[in-house]
Design a protein around this motif. Structure first.
Motif, PDB file in Angstrom:
ATOM      1  N   VAL A   1      31.525   7.729  25.233  1.00 29.79           N
ATOM      2  CA  VAL A   1      31.840   8.688  26.304  1.00 29.79           C
ATOM      3  C   VAL A   1      31.681   8.028  27.667  1.00 29.79           C
ATOM      4  O   VAL A   1      32.539   8.175  28.555  1.00 29.79           O
ATOM      5  CB  VAL A   1      30.925   9.928  26.195  1.00 29.79           C
ATOM      6  N   LEU A   2      30.603   7.296  27.864  1.00 29.31           N
ATOM      7  CA  LEU A   2      30.361   6.645  29.154  1.00 29.31           C
ATOM      8  C   LEU A   2      31.446   5.619  29.464  1.00 29.31           C
ATOM      9  O   LEU A   2      31.858   5.479  30.630  1.00 29.31           O
ATOM     10  CB  LEU A   2      28.987   5.966  29.147  1.00 29.31           C
ATOM     11  N   GLN A   3      31.915   4.926  28.440  1.00 23.78           N
ATOM     12  CA  GLN A   3      32.967   3.930  28.635  1.00 23.78           C
ATOM     13  C   GLN A   3      34.255   4.591  29.130  1.00 23.78           C
ATOM     14  O   GLN A   3      35.000   3.998  29.921  1.00 23.78           O
ATOM     15  CB  GLN A   3      33.226   3.199  27.310  1.00 23.78           C
ATOM     16  N   GLN A   4      34.492   5.827  28.708  1.00 19.00           N
ATOM     17  CA  GLN A   4      35.712   6.538  29.105  1.00 19.00           C
ATOM     18  C   GLN A   4      35.630   7.123  30.516  1.00 19.00           C
ATOM     19  O   GLN A   4      36.660   7.461  31.102  1.00 19.00           O
ATOM     20  CB  GLN A   4      35.981   7.682  28.128  1.00 19.00           C
ATOM     21  N   HIS A   5      34.435   7.279  31.048  1.00 21.86           N
ATOM     22  CA  HIS A   5      34.268   7.998  32.316  1.00 21.86           C
ATOM     23  C   HIS A   5      33.478   7.175  33.331  1.00 21.86           C
ATOM     24  O   HIS A   5      32.549   7.662  33.974  1.00 21.86           O
ATOM     25  CB  HIS A   5      33.561   9.334  32.061  1.00 21.86           C
ATOM     26  N   LYS A   6      33.868   5.920  33.506  1.00 23.86           N
ATOM     27  CA  LYS A   6      33.136   5.023  34.398  1.00 23.86           C
ATOM     28  C   LYS A   6      33.134   5.509  35.842  1.00 23.86           C
ATOM     29  O   LYS A   6      32.184   5.259  36.592  1.00 23.86           O
ATOM     30  CB  LYS A   6      33.720   3.618  34.328  1.00 23.86           C
ATOM     31  N   ALA A   7      34.200   6.221  36.241  1.00 25.95           N
ATOM     32  CA  ALA A   7      34.281   6.703  37.618  1.00 25.95           C
ATOM     33  C   ALA A   7      33.218   7.743  37.934  1.00 25.95           C
ATOM     34  O   ALA A   7      32.897   7.971  39.103  1.00 25.95           O
ATOM     35  CB  ALA A   7      35.674   7.276  37.891  1.00 25.95           C
ATOM     36  N   ALA A   8      32.674   8.394  36.905  1.00 27.21           N
ATOM     37  CA  ALA A   8      31.660   9.434  37.107  1.00 27.21           C
ATOM     38  C   ALA A   8      30.239   8.883  36.981  1.00 27.21           C
ATOM     39  O   ALA A   8      29.283   9.655  36.989  1.00 27.21           O
ATOM     40  CB  ALA A   8      31.866  10.570  36.112  1.00 27.21           C
ATOM     41  N   LEU A   9      30.104   7.554  36.876  1.00 28.14           N
ATOM     42  CA  LEU A   9      28.801   6.957  36.620  1.00 28.14           C
ATOM     43  C   LEU A   9      28.268   6.224  37.843  1.00 28.14           C
ATOM     44  O   LEU A   9      29.025   5.627  38.615  1.00 28.14           O
ATOM     45  CB  LEU A   9      28.879   5.969  35.456  1.00 28.14           C
ATOM     46  N   TYR A  10      26.952   6.277  37.992  1.00 30.08           N
ATOM     47  CA  TYR A  10      26.264   5.408  38.949  1.00 30.08           C
ATOM     48  C   TYR A  10      25.373   4.485  38.130  1.00 30.08           C
ATOM     49  O   TYR A  10      24.531   4.938  37.351  1.00 30.08           O
ATOM     50  CB  TYR A  10      25.402   6.206  39.926  1.00 30.08           C
TER      51      TYR A  10
END
Length: 276
Positions: free
Chosen positions: A157-166
């Motif tokens: 999931v994190l790999q798919q949504h890198k723009a939402a991660l800090y």
């Protein structure tokens, strides 16, 4: 960098154990130190295993990033408290799991402006989907630690949504180092084990995730070398010996909720019996 030299085990050992391999244990080992007079459970577990290790060992205090590079080149080094993943198996040899953790959770500040949205996304069992949350038109900014695995499904999931991660530019000095970023409002939410958060702050809100594994197995990751193979064999022997002891089992299960402990024990014993 600090070196902490520990005692040698000077016991009369069987011949096959006397052929042991000196071990360097590397990581942010300051977490072994007692807090408020109480040594963390995972530190107690680690020291019990080291007491079973039939050769001299030393503890090397360095950052998590440096620990991984050190272990790749040292030949006789191991990192504790690591999840086994296919990517990491290319770089390290892993022991059988020596303990397990409860599920990773989503963490928010009390009174977070995301609370109503999180409650709305939660199912009747109180779980919510991180995939659904990060797929919102305006998702929250989620704090995660670089080079850390949160489990196969969550990592996907994190790999798919890198723009939402800090993510921090370097790995934190200790697990839970993202917490100050949440407290200062630099991130909206973070992923962490509740017991880690509770050591530094109280009163935060924890949200169970549908993508989180029920329990997370914890291993030593060791140098991929002939020395490392021998160290893994000896650590595995120590772990399996301790696994038969009720006192060790109770210590390992202590951080889990009482209603999770029996299931957690069976999960761990099954993983020991079928390590692959």
């Amino acid at each position: 960098m600090k070196w902490f030299h520990c005692y040698c085990l000077c016991l009369l050992l069987p011949w096959h154990w006397a052929q042991a391999e000196p071990l360097q244990l590397v990581d942010t080992l300051a977490s072994l130190q007692p807090r408020a007079g109480q040594q963390p459970v995972e530190a107690q577990i680690l020291l019990r295993i080291l007491q079973q290790y039939p050769s001299p060992y030393s503890l090397v205090e360095i950052s998590r990033n440096r620990a991984r590079e050190w272990t790749k080149t040292a030949g006789n080094a191991c990192i504790p408290w690591l999840r086994k993943t296919p990517t990491r198996q290319r770089d390290f040899l892993f022991t059988v799991p020596y303990m397990l953790e409860s599920a990773i959770t989503l963490v928010s500040l009390p009174g977070s402006h995301w609370q109503a949205q999180l409650e709305q996304l939660s199912d009747p069992t109180g779980r919510l989907s991180l995939q659904q949350l990060l797929s919102l038109h305006r998702p929250p900014l989620l704090g995660v630690e670089m080079n850390r695995s949160y489990g196969e499904a969550l990592d996907g999931v994190l790999q798919q949504h890198k723009a939402a991660l800090y993510t921090r530019s370097t790995a934190g000095e200790y697990v839970g180092s993202m917490l100050p970023m949440l407290q200062k409002g630099f991130v909206d939410l973070m992923l962490e084990y509740p017991k880690i958060v509770e050591r530094h702050s109280h009163g935060l809100r924890y949200w169970r995730l549908t993508e989180a594994e029920s329990f997370n197995l914890v291993h030593f990751a060791c140098s991929r070398s002939a020395q490392g193979e021998k160290i893994v064999m000896l650590l595995n022997k120590a772990i399996r010996t301790l696994a038969t002891q009720q006192q060790y089992q109770q210590l390992m299960l202590q951080p889990l909720a009482p209603d999770e402990r029996q299931q957690g024990l069976q999960y761990w014993l099954q993983a020991l019996a079928n390590p692959n």
